[in-house]
Motif scaffolding. Structure first.
Motif, PDB file in Angstrom:
ATOM      1  N   PHE A 263       0.796  -1.203   0.056  1.00 26.71           N
ATOM      2  CA  PHE A 263       0.005   0.025  -0.056  1.00 26.71           C
ATOM      3  C   PHE A 263       0.823   1.433   0.017  1.00 26.71           C
ATOM      4  CE2 PHE A 263      -1.921   3.461   2.441  1.00 26.71           C
ATOM      5  CZ  PHE A 263      -2.904   3.682   1.541  1.00 26.71           C
ATOM      6  N   LEU A 264       1.956   1.176   0.957  1.00 23.84           N
ATOM      7  CA  LEU A 264       2.874   2.402   0.967  1.00 23.84           C
ATOM      8  C   LEU A 264       3.554   2.781  -0.427  1.00 23.84           C
ATOM      9  CD1 LEU A 264       4.365   2.025   4.498  1.00 23.84           C
ATOM     10  CD2 LEU A 264       2.583   3.580   3.768  1.00 23.84           C
ATOM     11  N   THR A 265       4.013   1.751  -0.974  1.00 25.21           N
ATOM     12  CA  THR A 265       4.586   1.939  -2.512  1.00 25.21           C
ATOM     13  C   THR A 265       3.844   2.073  -3.289  1.00 25.21           C
ATOM     14  OG1 THR A 265       6.498   0.993  -3.600  1.00 25.21           O
ATOM     15  CG2 THR A 265       4.447  -0.329  -3.512  1.00 25.21           C
ATOM     16  N   MET A 266       2.541   2.205  -3.246  1.00 22.42           N
ATOM     17  CA  MET A 266       1.381   2.641  -4.293  1.00 22.42           C
ATOM     18  C   MET A 266       1.492   4.231  -4.149  1.00 22.42           C
ATOM     19  SD  MET A 266      -1.851  -0.147  -4.615  1.00 22.42           S
ATOM     20  CE  MET A 266      -2.576   1.047  -3.406  1.00 22.42           C
ATOM     21  N   LEU A 267       1.781   4.697  -3.167  1.00 24.53           N
ATOM     22  CA  LEU A 267       1.950   6.163  -2.923  1.00 24.53           C
ATOM     23  C   LEU A 267       2.955   6.853  -3.687  1.00 24.53           C
ATOM     24  CD1 LEU A 267       1.230   6.633   0.750  1.00 24.53           C
ATOM     25  CD2 LEU A 267      -0.493   6.743  -0.897  1.00 24.53           C
ATOM     26  N   GLY A 268       3.694   5.961  -4.432  1.00 31.03           N
ATOM     27  CA  GLY A 268       4.757   6.516  -5.555  1.00 31.03           C
ATOM     28  C   GLY A 268       4.422   6.161  -6.942  1.00 31.03           C
ATOM     29  N   GLY A 269       2.918   5.501  -7.082  1.00 29.47           N
ATOM     30  CA  GLY A 269       2.462   5.313  -8.377  1.00 29.47           C
ATOM     31  C   GLY A 269       1.954   6.558  -9.063  1.00 29.47           C
TER      32      GLY A 269
ATOM     33  N   PRO B  43      15.878   3.443 -14.204  1.00 36.23           N
ATOM     34  CA  PRO B  43      15.625   3.748 -12.803  1.00 36.23           C
ATOM     35  C   PRO B  43      14.431   3.516 -12.031  1.00 36.23           C
ATOM     36  CG  PRO B  43      15.592   5.581 -14.277  1.00 36.23           C
ATOM     37  CD  PRO B  43      15.785   4.429 -15.075  1.00 36.23           C
ATOM     38  N   SER B  44      14.286   3.983 -11.017  1.00 35.87           N
ATOM     39  CA  SER B  44      12.961   3.784 -10.218  1.00 35.87           C
ATOM     40  C   SER B  44      12.133   4.682 -10.786  1.00 35.87           C
ATOM     41  CB  SER B  44      13.216   3.788  -8.695  1.00 35.87           C
ATOM     42  OG  SER B  44      11.976   3.584  -8.183  1.00 35.87           O
ATOM     43  N   GLY B  45      10.992   4.419 -11.301  1.00 39.34           N
ATOM     44  CA  GLY B  45       9.841   5.208 -11.589  1.00 39.34           C
ATOM     45  C   GLY B  45       9.010   5.797 -10.365  1.00 39.34           C
ATOM     46  N   HIS B  46       8.772   4.825  -9.347  1.00 40.42           N
ATOM     47  CA  HIS B  46       8.085   5.237  -8.054  1.00 40.42           C
ATOM     48  C   HIS B  46       8.862   6.033  -7.387  1.00 40.42           C
ATOM     49  CE1 HIS B  46       5.545   1.717  -8.947  1.00 40.42           C
ATOM     50  NE2 HIS B  46       4.926   1.915  -7.962  1.00 40.42           N
ATOM     51  N   ALA B  47      10.377   5.878  -7.344  1.00 42.24           N
ATOM     52  CA  ALA B  47      11.235   7.028  -6.550  1.00 42.24           C
ATOM     53  C   ALA B  47      11.177   8.508  -7.226  1.00 42.24           C
ATOM     54  CB  ALA B  47      12.463   6.498  -6.512  1.00 42.24           C
ATOM     55  N   PHE B  48      11.245   8.050  -8.657  1.00 44.22           N
ATOM     56  CA  PHE B  48      11.069   9.540  -9.524  1.00 44.22           C
ATOM     57  C   PHE B  48      10.066  10.418  -9.088  1.00 44.22           C
ATOM     58  CE2 PHE B  48       9.482  12.220 -12.844  1.00 44.22           C
ATOM     59  CZ  PHE B  48      10.447  12.989 -13.177  1.00 44.22           C
ATOM     60  N   ARG B  49       8.605   9.561  -9.263  1.00 44.50           N
ATOM     61  CA  ARG B  49       7.327  10.317  -8.907  1.00 44.50           C
ATOM     62  C   ARG B  49       7.490  10.859  -7.695  1.00 44.50           C
ATOM     63  NH1 ARG B  49       6.072   5.329 -10.822  1.00 44.50           N
ATOM     64  NH2 ARG B  49       5.469   5.313 -12.983  1.00 44.50           N
TER      65      ARG B  49
ATOM     66  N   GLY C  24      10.815   7.746   1.930  1.00 42.73           N
ATOM     67  CA  GLY C  24      10.037   6.313   2.386  1.00 42.73           C
ATOM     68  C   GLY C  24       9.491   5.818   0.908  1.00 42.73           C
ATOM     69  N   ILE C  25       8.952   6.353  -0.022  1.00 38.37           N
ATOM     70  CA  ILE C  25       8.777   5.547  -1.211  1.00 38.37           C
ATOM     71  C   ILE C  25      10.000   4.805  -1.808  1.00 38.37           C
ATOM     72  CG2 ILE C  25       7.938   5.857  -3.574  1.00 38.37           C
ATOM     73  CD1 ILE C  25       5.737   5.970  -1.425  1.00 38.37           C
ATOM     74  N   ALA C  26      11.074   5.402  -1.586  1.00 41.42           N
ATOM     75  CA  ALA C  26      12.385   4.878  -2.122  1.00 41.42           C
ATOM     76  C   ALA C  26      12.616   3.667  -1.440  1.00 41.42           C
ATOM     77  CB  ALA C  26      13.421   5.768  -2.201  1.00 41.42           C
ATOM     78  N   LEU C  27      12.405   3.769  -0.151  1.00 41.81           N
ATOM     79  CA  LEU C  27      12.795   2.649   0.922  1.00 41.81           C
ATOM     80  C   LEU C  27      11.746   1.315   0.746  1.00 41.81           C
ATOM     81  CD1 LEU C  27      13.593   4.494   4.144  1.00 41.81           C
ATOM     82  CD2 LEU C  27      15.233   3.069   2.759  1.00 41.81           C
ATOM     83  N   THR C  28      10.459   1.814   0.284  1.00 42.77           N
ATOM     84  CA  THR C  28       9.560   0.635  -0.096  1.00 42.77           C
ATOM     85  C   THR C  28      10.090  -0.162  -1.089  1.00 42.77           C
ATOM     86  OG1 THR C  28       8.263   1.700  -1.342  1.00 42.77           O
ATOM     87  CG2 THR C  28       7.686   1.985   0.904  1.00 42.77           C
TER      88      THR C  28
ATOM     89  N   TRP D 124      17.158  -1.888  -7.266  1.00 42.30           N
ATOM     90  CA  TRP D 124      18.455  -1.847  -6.537  1.00 42.30           C
ATOM     91  C   TRP D 124      18.875  -0.389  -5.826  1.00 42.30           C
ATOM     92  CZ3 TRP D 124      20.578  -6.437  -6.635  1.00 42.30           C
ATOM     93  CH2 TRP D 124      20.133  -7.058  -7.694  1.00 42.30           C
ATOM     94  N   LEU D 125      19.769  -0.170  -5.173  1.00 42.42           N
ATOM     95  CA  LEU D 125      19.937   1.117  -4.346  1.00 42.42           C
ATOM     96  C   LEU D 125      20.273   2.309  -5.441  1.00 42.42           C
ATOM     97  CD1 LEU D 125      20.425   2.709  -1.784  1.00 42.42           C
ATOM     98  CD2 LEU D 125      22.950   1.957  -2.033  1.00 42.42           C
ATOM     99  N   GLY D 126      20.954   1.764  -6.487  1.00 38.03           N
ATOM    100  CA  GLY D 126      21.422   2.768  -7.608  1.00 38.03           C
ATOM    101  C   GLY D 126      20.134   3.133  -8.284  1.00 38.03           C
ATOM    102  N   ASP D 127      19.237   2.481  -8.244  1.00 40.60           N
ATOM    103  CA  ASP D 127      18.032   2.985  -9.063  1.00 40.60           C
ATOM    104  C   ASP D 127      17.234   3.934  -8.397  1.00 40.60           C
ATOM    105  OD1 ASP D 127      18.736   0.516 -10.732  1.00 40.60           O
ATOM    106  OD2 ASP D 127      16.875  -0.599  -9.470  1.00 40.60           O
TER     107      ASP D 127
END
Length: 188
Positions: free
Chosen positions: A50-56, A118-124, A149-153, A161-164
């Motif tokens: 659920f928490l990771t969806m907050l980066g969607g 890269p991570s789309g969730h972390a970017f958003r 927090g989103i990056a950590l999820t 990965w961490l680099g993403d």
């Protein structure tokens, strides 16, 4: 022609984005990425999902609508900062998609979607944090806690990965600041 002025924060973000991009391209993040991934527990719970969806996409669209409506109500139009945010979302998500195809980095959990870098969730989350902390400065720490927090999820779900996530956490504010500067925007 108007001269664009860049500050120390923008310069530091530029260096960070370029360093991570070069390290990723050279394959030099592999060992660090593997070490972090192997030392983090997998936390694939309903709460984490659920928490990771907050980066969607849905949360990003809702936030963009909110920002647009607040600007219209308060200013009768949108500021250069809000325009930069909206452009950063569009250009940034296109860039994230292109980089995923260029690097074709497999995810830590291969059964979980397409490419990792890269991570789309972390970017958003980071583009929301960059804009939100600029627009509503007294809430800046909360915006960045949200983004990290989103990056950590994404890391605890073992889907990035961490680099993403590091790249996305730097790339989003870099792109926002670049576009805001090019548009001549400031928040009074």
């Amino acid at each position: 022609m108007k001269r664009v002025k860049f500050d120390a924060k923008f310069t530091a973000l530029t260096v960070g984005v370029l360093v991570i991009l070069v390290l990723q391209a050279a394959g030099l993040l592999y060992g660090i990425n593997e070490w972090v991934n192997s030392n983090l527990p997998l936390v694939d719970t309903p709460v984490m999902n659920f928490l990771t969806m907050l980066g969607g996409d849905v949360f990003l669209v809702l936030f963009a609508i909110f920002a647009f409506l607040v600007e219209r109500r308060e200013r009768g139009g949108i500021s250069a900062g809000t325009a930069a945010f909206l452009l950063a979302v569009a250009f940034g998500l296109a860039a994230v998609g292109a980089l995923k195809l260029i690097f074709a980095e497999p995810r830590p959990r291969p059964d979980y979607g397409t490419y990792a870098f890269p991570s789309g969730h972390a970017f958003r989350a980071a583009v929301i944090a960059a804009y939100g902390s600029d627009r509503w400065r007294k809430y800046a720490p909360a915006f960045w806690v949200y983004a990290v927090g989103i990056a950590l999820t994404r890391l605890f779900l073992h889907v990035h990965w961490l680099g993403d996530v590091l790249f996305s956490l730097l790339f989003a504010p870099w792109l926002y600041l670049l576009l805001k500067s090019l548009l001549g925007g400031k928040f009074e």
